[in-house]
Design a protein around this motif. Structure first.
Motif, mmCIF file in Angstrom:
data_model
loop_
_atom_site.group_PDB
_atom_site.id
_atom_site.type_symbol
_atom_site.label_atom_id
_atom_site.label_comp_id
_atom_site.label_asym_id
_atom_site.label_seq_id
_atom_site.Cartn_x
_atom_site.Cartn_y
_atom_site.Cartn_z
ATOM 1 N N CYS A 1 -43.763 -43.130 -25.295
ATOM 2 C CA CYS A 1 -43.030 -43.565 -25.842
ATOM 3 C C CYS A 1 -43.936 -45.085 -25.831
ATOM 4 O O CYS A 1 -42.809 -46.070 -25.838
ATOM 5 C CB CYS A 1 -41.743 -43.578 -25.525
ATOM 6 N N PRO A 2 -45.378 -45.233 -26.365
ATOM 7 C CA PRO A 2 -45.518 -46.360 -26.867
ATOM 8 C C PRO A 2 -44.774 -47.227 -28.224
ATOM 9 O O PRO A 2 -44.350 -46.807 -29.059
ATOM 10 C CB PRO A 2 -46.843 -45.729 -27.212
ATOM 11 N N GLY A 3 -44.871 -48.736 -28.065
ATOM 12 C CA GLY A 3 -43.562 -49.464 -28.941
ATOM 13 C C GLY A 3 -42.454 -49.198 -28.004
ATOM 14 O O GLY A 3 -41.883 -50.412 -29.029
ATOM 15 N N LEU A 4 -42.003 -48.993 -27.241
ATOM 16 C CA LEU A 4 -40.688 -49.678 -26.997
ATOM 17 C C LEU A 4 -41.178 -50.511 -26.019
ATOM 18 O O LEU A 4 -41.796 -50.221 -24.759
ATOM 19 C CB LEU A 4 -40.216 -48.612 -25.935
ATOM 20 N N THR A 5 -40.654 -51.767 -25.819
ATOM 21 C CA THR A 5 -40.928 -52.143 -24.751
ATOM 22 C C THR A 5 -39.110 -52.743 -23.443
ATOM 23 O O THR A 5 -38.256 -52.392 -23.719
ATOM 24 C CB THR A 5 -40.478 -54.193 -24.900
ATOM 25 N N MET A 6 -39.483 -52.558 -22.378
ATOM 26 C CA MET A 6 -38.972 -52.566 -21.329
ATOM 27 C C MET A 6 -37.638 -53.716 -20.911
ATOM 28 O O MET A 6 -39.145 -54.587 -20.914
ATOM 29 C CB MET A 6 -39.731 -51.721 -19.508
ATOM 30 N N ALA A 7 -36.112 -53.306 -21.197
ATOM 31 C CA ALA A 7 -36.018 -54.318 -21.282
ATOM 32 C C ALA A 7 -34.700 -54.818 -19.929
ATOM 33 O O ALA A 7 -34.862 -55.705 -19.691
ATOM 34 C CB ALA A 7 -34.479 -54.681 -22.095
ATOM 35 N N SER A 8 -35.472 -53.483 -19.218
ATOM 36 C CA SER A 8 -34.449 -53.456 -17.875
ATOM 37 C C SER A 8 -35.754 -53.729 -16.580
ATOM 38 O O SER A 8 -36.522 -54.189 -16.705
ATOM 39 C CB SER A 8 -33.592 -51.589 -17.740
ATOM 40 N N PRO A 9 -34.721 -54.404 -15.674
ATOM 41 C CA PRO A 9 -36.064 -54.605 -14.633
ATOM 42 C C PRO A 9 -36.413 -53.444 -13.917
ATOM 43 O O PRO A 9 -35.452 -52.416 -13.753
ATOM 44 C CB PRO A 9 -34.809 -55.327 -13.361
ATOM 45 N N ARG A 10 -37.853 -53.199 -13.770
ATOM 46 C CA ARG A 10 -37.757 -51.968 -13.390
ATOM 47 C C ARG A 10 -38.211 -51.862 -12.311
ATOM 48 O O ARG A 10 -38.358 -50.911 -11.397
ATOM 49 C CB ARG A 10 -40.290 -52.100 -13.463
ATOM 50 N N ASP A 11 -37.750 -52.785 -10.961
ATOM 51 C CA ASP A 11 -37.291 -52.331 -9.544
ATOM 52 C C ASP A 11 -35.721 -52.027 -9.333
ATOM 53 O O ASP A 11 -35.170 -52.630 -10.125
ATOM 54 C CB ASP A 11 -37.447 -54.260 -8.924
ATOM 55 N N ALA A 12 -36.129 -50.935 -9.242
ATOM 56 C CA ALA A 12 -34.755 -49.851 -8.848
ATOM 57 C C ALA A 12 -33.945 -50.783 -8.296
ATOM 58 O O ALA A 12 -32.652 -50.802 -8.423
ATOM 59 C CB ALA A 12 -34.961 -48.406 -8.234
ATOM 60 N N ALA A 13 -34.261 -51.420 -6.976
ATOM 61 C CA ALA A 13 -33.174 -52.081 -6.203
ATOM 62 C C ALA A 13 -31.841 -53.454 -7.292
ATOM 63 O O ALA A 13 -31.348 -53.594 -6.923
ATOM 64 C CB ALA A 13 -33.639 -52.988 -4.763
ATOM 65 N N MET A 14 -33.074 -53.710 -8.182
ATOM 66 C CA MET A 14 -32.265 -54.781 -9.641
ATOM 67 C C MET A 14 -31.721 -54.198 -10.326
ATOM 68 O O MET A 14 -31.432 -55.000 -11.550
ATOM 69 C CB MET A 14 -33.256 -55.716 -9.120
ATOM 70 N N ARG A 15 -31.868 -52.767 -10.454
ATOM 71 C CA ARG A 15 -30.696 -52.150 -11.744
ATOM 72 C C ARG A 15 -29.564 -51.322 -11.352
ATOM 73 O O ARG A 15 -30.298 -50.640 -10.678
ATOM 74 C CB ARG A 15 -32.127 -51.388 -12.066
ATOM 75 N N GLY A 16 -29.358 -51.306 -12.597
ATOM 76 C CA GLY A 16 -27.829 -50.524 -13.026
ATOM 77 C C GLY A 16 -28.379 -49.019 -13.284
ATOM 78 O O GLY A 16 -29.666 -48.686 -12.951
ATOM 79 N N SER A 17 -27.267 -48.954 -13.476
ATOM 80 C CA SER A 17 -27.028 -47.110 -14.255
ATOM 81 C C SER A 17 -27.640 -46.796 -15.242
ATOM 82 O O SER A 17 -27.367 -45.336 -16.025
ATOM 83 C CB SER A 17 -25.779 -46.148 -13.661
ATOM 84 N N HIS A 18 -27.882 -48.027 -15.823
ATOM 85 C CA HIS A 18 -28.862 -47.579 -17.435
ATOM 86 C C HIS A 18 -29.947 -48.505 -17.502
ATOM 87 O O HIS A 18 -30.395 -49.668 -17.026
ATOM 88 C CB HIS A 18 -28.046 -47.706 -18.505
ATOM 89 N N VAL A 19 -31.211 -47.788 -18.508
ATOM 90 C CA VAL A 19 -31.975 -48.783 -18.644
ATOM 91 C C VAL A 19 -31.887 -48.744 -20.230
ATOM 92 O O VAL A 19 -31.710 -48.241 -21.154
ATOM 93 C CB VAL A 19 -33.667 -47.124 -18.490
ATOM 94 N N SER A 20 -31.937 -50.137 -20.494
ATOM 95 C CA SER A 20 -32.593 -50.561 -22.139
ATOM 96 C C SER A 20 -34.320 -51.047 -22.010
ATOM 97 O O SER A 20 -34.624 -51.132 -21.525
ATOM 98 C CB SER A 20 -31.776 -51.994 -21.552
ATOM 99 N N VAL A 21 -34.033 -50.371 -23.684
ATOM 100 C CA VAL A 21 -35.841 -50.648 -23.807
ATOM 101 C C VAL A 21 -35.656 -51.241 -25.346
ATOM 102 O O VAL A 21 -34.677 -50.985 -26.000
ATOM 103 C CB VAL A 21 -36.801 -49.077 -24.503
ATOM 104 N N ALA A 22 -35.972 -52.220 -25.988
ATOM 105 C CA ALA A 22 -35.861 -52.803 -27.056
ATOM 106 C C ALA A 22 -36.879 -52.527 -27.711
ATOM 107 O O ALA A 22 -38.025 -51.865 -28.003
ATOM 108 C CB ALA A 22 -36.781 -54.389 -26.505
ATOM 109 N N HIS A 23 -36.820 -52.889 -29.309
ATOM 110 C CA HIS A 23 -38.071 -52.102 -30.513
ATOM 111 C C HIS A 23 -36.900 -52.924 -31.545
ATOM 112 O O HIS A 23 -35.843 -53.014 -31.601
ATOM 113 C CB HIS A 23 -37.963 -50.635 -30.313
ATOM 114 N N PRO A 24 -37.279 -52.947 -32.627
ATOM 115 C CA PRO A 24 -37.632 -54.324 -34.227
ATOM 116 C C PRO A 24 -36.264 -53.079 -34.499
ATOM 117 O O PRO A 24 -35.307 -53.877 -34.902
ATOM 118 C CB PRO A 24 -38.518 -54.300 -34.272
#
Length: 412
Positions: free
Chosen positions: A323-346
């Motif tokens: 999925c090029p074009g999406l920017t990761m908005a959630s921490p990549r470290d699983a220990a610092m992340r809850g149970s949803h993943v957020s990505v940014a795009h205009p």
């Protein structure tokens, strides 16, 4: 999947589902065909047992036994009974949790109670970008109680000082999914003599929470996300047992009275958590929440946490690979992340609508975030794999540019 960023085959993920210790839990939910539901972090899916449980409450109890149901069917004990069911999911004792009102109302109760328990301190400390109701309620308390004010600091630990009455934070951030270090922040609050209040709305039922282990004083949470209690389900609040005799609820309703059915004119608070009740319990909503909590029967939270992390690792691997074009908005470290993943795009809103049209349901948070929730009890590894393939196709073909997808709805 931890640490991997390659994209597996469909057979690979089906093998993961076959080995999943929580795989059969999906059968506890009435998920619609042809839908990949990745929004349980906003509204949990319908448990199969909920409709029958609600119908029983309405027709047999309310309809058949009428007002006798308060005693005969235990309606009057529902707040404490459901609180005791939630307690193991948040690392609390059964007598430290009660179900009542909404998250917002419970925040008001506990922030006011905390401020009154620290009379020489003026500051309610939170963070910028916290969930809006947390900020709004804190601001409302500050305008209600003389001499109180709200401070929002990016570096919470550095901002805690001798004027801090209570620190109010969300454990898992609603937009980014970033997860706070409960132990470290609670310890910092206590070192300065402040009380610590956690909002668990995006945590409970999906990630590890240990309120007693970290020494937290207060907490709130909702019942309609990972607890699957239905839209507007009753919320819960937690008060550490050591504070039961010292904190006073500012909402002194009759159900919080020591003897509500004596109908005395003067208020006297009940012992323990019951003093934080206010009005009559919403029994039909509590019946739905009870059915939602049934979905956790015989489920180990360690398995829930492990699957949550594995699902999110797979999703992040797919976003990176496909999925090029999406920017990761959630921490990549699983220990610092809850149970949803957020990505940014205009054009995150339009992409979200294009995905919903293809049967992949996530949600949008302004200004540019697409959230994808992973509910371990019913999200399959194949669901994540298929969702990534559909996201990749929507991006590659730019189907999100359809003008119909630009129309903003009231709920995002």
């Amino acid at each position: 999947m931890s640490g991997e960023r390659h994209w597996p085959t469909l057979d690979d993920v089906r093998a993961l589902d076959a080995a999943d210790t929580l795989g059969t839990c999906r059968d506890r939910f009435a998920l619609p065909d042809g839908v990949i539901y990745l929004d349980g972090n906003s509204l949990g899916a319908l448990p199969r047992a909920s409709a029958a449980r609600i119908a029983q409450t309405v027709t047999r109890e309310w309809g058949g036994d009428l007002i006798a149901s308060w005693n005969k069917h235990g309606w009057i004990d529902a707040p404490a009974r459901l609180g005791a069911r939630i307690a193991p999911l948040i690392g609390a004792a059964a007598d430290e949790v009660i179900v009542a009102d909404s998250t917002s109302a419970n925040l008001f109760k506990l922030i006011v109670a905390a401020c009154q328990a620290r009379p020489g301190r003026s500051m309610i400390l939170t963070e910028p970008g916290n969930f809006p109701t947390d900020l709004y309620i804190a601001q409302g308390v500050a305008t209600t109680l003389p001499g109180r004010q709200v401070s929002a600091a990016a570096d919470i630990v550095a901002a805690i000082d001798g004027d801090t009455a209570v620190v109010v934070l969300t454990h898992v951030h609603y937009k980014t999914g970033a997860m706070r270090d409960m132990h470290a922040i609670t310890a910092a609050a206590h070192a300065a003599g402040a009380l610590m209040l956690w909002d668990l709305s995006h945590s409970v039922g999906a990630v590890e929470v240990d309120l007693e282990g970290c020494g937290a004083d207060l907490a709130v949470g909702c019942g309609y996300k990972y607890l699957n209690g239905g839209p507007g389900a009753p919320a819960f609040l937690y008060v550490a047992r050591a504070l039961h005799g010292t904190l006073a609820s500012p909402m002194t309703g009759w159900m919080g009275h020591a003897a509500p059915f004596d109908f005395g004119d003067d208020y006297a608070p009940a012992d323990g958590m019951k003093r934080f009740l206010c009005g009559t319990p919403p029994i039909i909503g509590m019946a739905a929440l009870d059915a939602g909590l049934d979905t956790f029967d015989s489920v180990a939270m360690a398995d829930v946490v492990a699957k949550s992390r594995a699902l999110s690792e797979l999703l992040i691997a797919g976003i990176d690979a496909r999925c090029p074009g999406l920017t990761m908005a959630s921490p990549r470290d699983a220990a610092m992340r809850g149970s949803h993943v957020s990505v940014a795009h205009p054009n995150a809103w339009e992409i979200c609508q294009a995905l919903i049209a293809r049967g992949v349901i996530g949600d949008f948070r302004a200004p540019d975030v697409l959230r994808l929730g992973l509910t371990p009890l019913y999200t399959r590894f194949e669901d994540v794999w298929q969702a990534v393939e559909i996201i990749a196709d929507v991006l590659a073909r730019e189907t999100w540019r359809d003008p119909a997808y630009a129309v903003r709805a009231a709920v995002t």
